[in-house]
Scaffold this motif. Structure first.
Motif, short mmCIF file in Angstrom:
data_model
loop_
_atom_site.label_atom_id
_atom_site.label_comp_id
_atom_site.label_asym_id
_atom_site.label_seq_id
_atom_site.Cartn_x
_atom_site.Cartn_y
_atom_site.Cartn_z
N PRO A 126 39.99 8.13 37.86
CA PRO A 126 40.48 9.38 38.43
C PRO A 126 41.09 9.19 39.82
N TYR A 127 42.11 9.99 40.11
CA TYR A 127 42.84 9.80 41.35
C TYR A 127 43.02 11.12 42.09
N GLU A 146 42.86 3.14 34.28
CA GLU A 146 41.63 3.90 34.06
C GLU A 146 40.41 3.14 34.58
N THR A 147 39.51 3.88 35.20
CA THR A 147 38.19 3.36 35.55
C THR A 147 37.15 4.18 34.78
N ILE A 148 35.93 3.69 34.68
CA ILE A 148 34.96 4.35 33.82
C ILE A 148 33.68 4.67 34.59
N ALA A 149 33.00 5.71 34.13
CA ALA A 149 31.80 6.19 34.80
C ALA A 149 30.69 5.15 34.80
N TYR A 153 33.17 4.11 38.45
CA TYR A 153 34.59 4.36 38.70
C TYR A 153 35.20 3.32 39.64
N SER A 177 36.40 6.77 47.36
CA SER A 177 37.39 7.43 46.52
C SER A 177 37.33 8.95 46.55
N THR A 180 36.12 10.58 43.10
CA THR A 180 34.88 10.15 42.45
C THR A 180 33.75 9.86 43.42
N CYS A 182 33.35 6.99 44.64
CA CYS A 182 33.07 5.56 44.48
C CYS A 182 33.39 4.83 45.78
N CYS A 321 26.69 12.27 35.60
CA CYS A 321 27.42 12.06 36.84
C CYS A 321 26.93 10.80 37.53
N ASP A 333 30.96 13.94 34.31
CA ASP A 333 31.61 13.83 33.01
C ASP A 333 31.26 15.09 32.22
#
Length: 365
Positions: A126-127, A146-149, A153, A177, A180, A182, A321, A333
């Motif tokens: 997510p951006y 894409e990054t993942i939970a 992320y 980020s 997110t 992150c 989350c 999520d």
């Protein structure tokens, strides 16, 4: 009247969802409607440092209200240089720093100065909502990574390596980020740098958005990307005063980068806004030299609020989350709720529709 013709570039852009929802909230409040929450913009919930408030008043009283150099006052650029060396262990001279009207302008000018049609810019998702459209405005093509939970992320170095092509001009790294939260560790950042050090990837620049760099939790120490081996001359460091110093309305940010990049971005700024606010710049100096224990205390408060919000989210069925280690966002999520029908018999198709439903029907944001 002849038909109004707009620049085709406008049709390629999306309106910022953040701004659009904030406008809806403002309109609702102006009608006297109560909205529970203020989560639509990256706005800290504390006041700027007392030193910055005092300097704001001083600047107006002392007549520091005239234009400054386009690149910013020498005093502020010197203060930024000293701040970056003291806290981030990275050296920039005053002519390697450009003061802009907010971090967003610094990002825009950097992109416009360096990217063009035929280029690709890797945008981890997510951006932040503006990244892809700023890339499009430069003529370049955003490539979504894409990054993942389950990985918090964080950018996966192996996936990054496969996304880079001969057309890749730039990688955007937002750390911590938005949206997110992150906050990547020095080891995670060095893994990314390791990919960029490969002989076939020497053409890739890094736009490192570090606007949340002071807002890290759980003992994590933020690392500036430019301090990594071989990365200084390829990194455009973006920072500012909106987040850690809570000076959003001052519209004060900056770019720190090699001299030729700063010169190009400054040339562009000279034809857009000219200089940032002279009063804001004076306040920025005071912020950089403030008692940082004030900021540290606010970060501890934010960590407590993060923990509370995480516990509340955990009580909602089918919502997961990751625990963010930076910024002041949670990115749950909610995919389990997509496709479901509301009590009003509306189908929720995506996250934007869910946000708008909660705002319009439940006055919750």
């Amino acid at each position: 009247m002849a038909e109004l013709k707009l620049n085709p570039m406008i049709s390629k852009m999306d309106e910022s969802y953040t701004v659009a929802i904030f406008s809806k909230v403002s309109n609702m409040k102006s009608r006297g409607e109560k909205v529970n929450g203020a989560l639509c913009v990256g706005q800290p919930d504390f006041a700027p440092p007392p030193e910055a408030i005092k300097a704001t008043q001083e600047a107006a009283v002392q007549g520091l209200t005239a234009y400054t150099a386009v690149s910013g006052t020498l005093e502020l650029r010197q203060a930024i240089s000293e701040y970056l060396e003291k806290y981030k262990k990275v050296k920039y001279s005053t002519d390697e720093i450009l003061v802009a009207c907010g971090g967003k302008q610094a990002i825009y000018q950097s992109m416009m100065a360096l990217c063009q049609e035929g280029d690709e810019v890797i945008v981890p998702a997510p951006y932040w909502t503006s990244y892809p459209d700023i890339v499009k405005l430069s003529g370049a093509t955003p490539v979504i990574l894409e990054t993942i939970a389950s990985q918090g992320y964080a950018i996966d170095a192996a996936k990054l390596a496969t996304a880079i092509t001969p057309r890749t001009r730039m990688l955007i790294v937002c750390n911590p980020s938005n949206p997110t939260g992150c906050a990547m560790s020095p080891d995670q950042l060095d893994a990314i740098a390791g990919v960029l050090r490969r002989p076939e990837n020497q053409h890739v620049l890094v736009l490192s958005d570090e606007i949340y760099e002071r807002i890290c939790y759980d003992g994590l120490e933020h690392a500036s990307f430019a301090v990594l081996k071989d990365m200084w001359n390829r990194t455009l460091t973006i920072n500012g005063f909106s987040k850690a110093f809570s000076m959003t309305g001052y519209r004060l940010g900056y770019l720190a980068a090699p001299k030729e990049i700063v010169k190009a971005a400054s040339k562009l700024q000279s034809q857009i806004t000219s200089c940032a606010s002279s009063i804001g710049q004076h306040a920025g100096i005071a912020a950089l030299n403030c008692d940082m224990s004030y900021i540290d205390a606010k970060v501890r408060e934010l960590q407590e609020k993060r923990d509370l919000a995480l516990n509340l989210l955990a009580k909602i069925p089918d919502v997961n989350c990751p625990k963010p280690c930076g910024a002041f966002y949670l990115f749950p999520d909610i995919s389990a709720y997509l496709g479901r029908r509301t009590p009003e018999d509306e189908t929720i198709e995506d996250g934007v529709q869910l946000c708008l439903y909660l705002l319009q029907k439940r006055h919750l944001l």
